[in-house]
Design an enzyme around this catalytic site. Structure first.
Site, mmCIF file in Angstrom:
data_model
loop_
_atom_site.group_PDB
_atom_site.id
_atom_site.type_symbol
_atom_site.label_atom_id
_atom_site.label_comp_id
_atom_site.label_asym_id
_atom_site.label_seq_id
_atom_site.Cartn_x
_atom_site.Cartn_y
_atom_site.Cartn_z
ATOM 1 N N ASP A 36 0.814 -1.208 0.000
ATOM 2 C CA ASP A 36 0.000 0.000 0.000
ATOM 3 C C ASP A 36 0.854 1.268 0.000
ATOM 4 O O ASP A 36 2.072 1.228 0.207
ATOM 5 C CB ASP A 36 -0.926 0.004 1.213
ATOM 6 C CG ASP A 36 -2.160 -0.868 1.001
ATOM 7 O OD1 ASP A 36 -2.405 -1.286 -0.139
ATOM 8 O OD2 ASP A 36 -2.867 -1.147 1.994
ATOM 9 N N LYS A 58 -3.698 3.598 -2.465
ATOM 10 C CA LYS A 58 -4.887 4.413 -2.724
ATOM 11 C C LYS A 58 -4.676 5.792 -2.126
ATOM 12 O O LYS A 58 -4.284 5.930 -0.975
ATOM 13 C CB LYS A 58 -6.141 3.788 -2.113
ATOM 14 C CG LYS A 58 -6.472 2.382 -2.594
ATOM 15 C CD LYS A 58 -7.764 1.894 -1.953
ATOM 16 C CE LYS A 58 -8.064 0.457 -2.333
ATOM 17 N NZ LYS A 58 -7.125 -0.498 -1.681
ATOM 18 N N MET A 173 -6.693 9.903 9.544
ATOM 19 C CA MET A 173 -6.934 10.543 8.238
ATOM 20 C C MET A 173 -8.067 11.575 8.321
ATOM 21 O O MET A 173 -9.058 11.493 7.597
ATOM 22 C CB MET A 173 -7.253 9.483 7.182
ATOM 23 C CG MET A 173 -6.098 8.543 6.901
ATOM 24 S SD MET A 173 -4.709 9.421 6.148
ATOM 25 C CE MET A 173 -3.591 8.050 5.810
#
Length: 257
Positions: A36, A58, A173
């Site tokens: 990732d 992503k 986040m």
């Protein structure tokens, strides 16, 4: 038909030294590593010669592979008899979609293991000199996503419980949603003077920390240009940073060994 195995591995919060011993062993033995965006690239240097490295990162508006494509990749490579490592930042079961991937593997009859990792909600505050629990300040701790599924909208959290029932809250986040988060916590009873810390790129050479209050932190973030990946920590434990901060953020390249 040959059948391999998938290891769903937590890479830790950023500092490559914080991966587990078992996680590192999995990387060294893998035929395929599907990694990732927030995985430290230094960990990929431990891959054996000839191992296939597949970027699955992503970021907003930019997906290396969409989630369904990742599922297909894992099943395909394991079915071909390969040892596959699905390498995820932090812990694969803490906002990492590791459980979704494990479910797909189980349904396909693929052998798999989950290798836990150190999650950023604990590690980033620790590197900033902030304990998430403390006998004098906090006996409860929650880790919370800063954004839910789009169909649930902004108010997918139990704000009353968070504001009044949890001493320390770690938001993942959440920089882009900080104004909503702070306003909801204050609206539901959390004091506007509650300390807040924002830790950007926690545990890495790029780490920097910003402190303020629920009332001020949104403006401070805008003025200081903080972005994800960042942890936002809400609670009185932030005060402890003044006493025990140990990670020299401005000169860490020189002091780290």
């Amino acid at each position: 038909m040959m059948t391999g195995k998938v290891f769903i591995v937590g890479a830790g919060p950023g500092d490559p030294k914080l991966i587990t011993v078992y996680g590192l062993e999995c990387i060294q033995q893998a035929d395929v590593i599907a990694y990732d965006r927030l995985v430290n690239p230094k960990l990929l240097e431990y891959a054996k010669p000839g191992a296939e490295l597949v970027y699955c990162g992503k970021s907003p508006g930019n997906h290396g592979l969409i989630q369904d494509e990742i599922h297909v990749l894992l099943v395909k490579e394991a079915t071909a008899g390969k040892t596959v490592v699905r390498l995820k930042g932090g812990d694969p079961f803490v906002f990492g979609r590791g459980a979704e991937e494990a479910k797909v593997l189980a349904k396909a009859g693929i052998l798999y293991e989950v290798v836990p990792g150190i999650t950023a909600g604990i590690a980033a505050p620790a590197y900033a000199g902030i304990p998430v629990t403390h006998r004098d300040y906090a006996t409860s701790f929650a880790i919370v996503t800063g954004h839910g599924r789009e169909e649930k909208g902004n108010d997918f959290l139990n704000w009353d419980a968070l504001a009044n029932g949890i001493d320390t809250i770690a938001f993942y986040m959440s920089v882009g949603n900080i104004e909503h988060i702070t306003s909801q916590l204050m609206k539901h009873g959390r004091s506007s003077t509650t300390p807040v810390a924002v830790i950007e790129w926690g545990t890495t050479e790029k780490q920097r920390t910003l402190t303020g209050t629920l009332e001020t932190i949104s403006t401070q973030i805008q003025e200081s240009g903080y972005h994800n990946p960042s942890m936002i920590l809400v609670g009185d434990v932030v005060r402890v940073r003044e006493q025990i901060a140990w990670f020299a953020e401005e000169v860490n390249k020189e002091v780290r060994v």
